[in-house]
Design a protein around this motif. Structure first.
Motif: not given
Length: 131
Positions: A37-39, A44-46, A94-95, A115, A121, A124
């Motif tokens: 995922f990317r924030q 918002e985190r996507e 990035y997570y 998410p 999690w 990041g």
């Protein structure tokens, strides 16, 4: 304790490449789907990509398809994200995270695959794409 540790981020010029790593500890990646995922700043985190450990199927967000590749090394209990042809809009933290509901990987970019449905999690790793 279930935990992910992300690494590999950094500063890169547009058009460059990075490979992110997501190392799992406390559990095996078998029977999970692992997502990246990317924030981006102020957003918002996507979801970016995911891989189903059960069958190895992968899915990507339209914005990264053809440029990013997700993979898994079972022996190292690690998931990777190879990012090529990076763009400024790829900048963000990035997570990685996991879900036991592996079917959610198939609907990555829907409300069922986002998410809120992932757990464990990591902290990041920051990616900055800039000239």
């Amino acid at each position: 304790q279930l935990q992910f540790v992300e690494s590999g981020g950094g500063l890169v010029q547009p058009g460059g490449s990075l490979r992110l790593s997501c190392a799992a500890s406390g559990f095996t990646l078998d029977y999970y789907a692992i997502g990246w995922f990317r924030q981006a700043p102020g957003k918002e985190r996507e979801p970016i990509s995911c891989i189903k450990s059960t069958d190895g199927l992968t899915h990507y967000a339209p914005s990264v398809k053809g440029r990013f590749t997700i993979s898994r090394d079972s022996a190292k209990n690690t998931v990777y994200l190879q990012m090529n042809n990076l763009k400024s809009e790829d900048t963000g933290v990035y997570y990685c995270a996991s879900t036991r509901d592996v079917w959610r990987c198939s609907v990555l970019n829907s409300d069922y695959g986002g998410p809120p449905h992932y757990r464990n999690w990591g902290q990041g790793t920051r990616v900055t794409v800039s000239s």
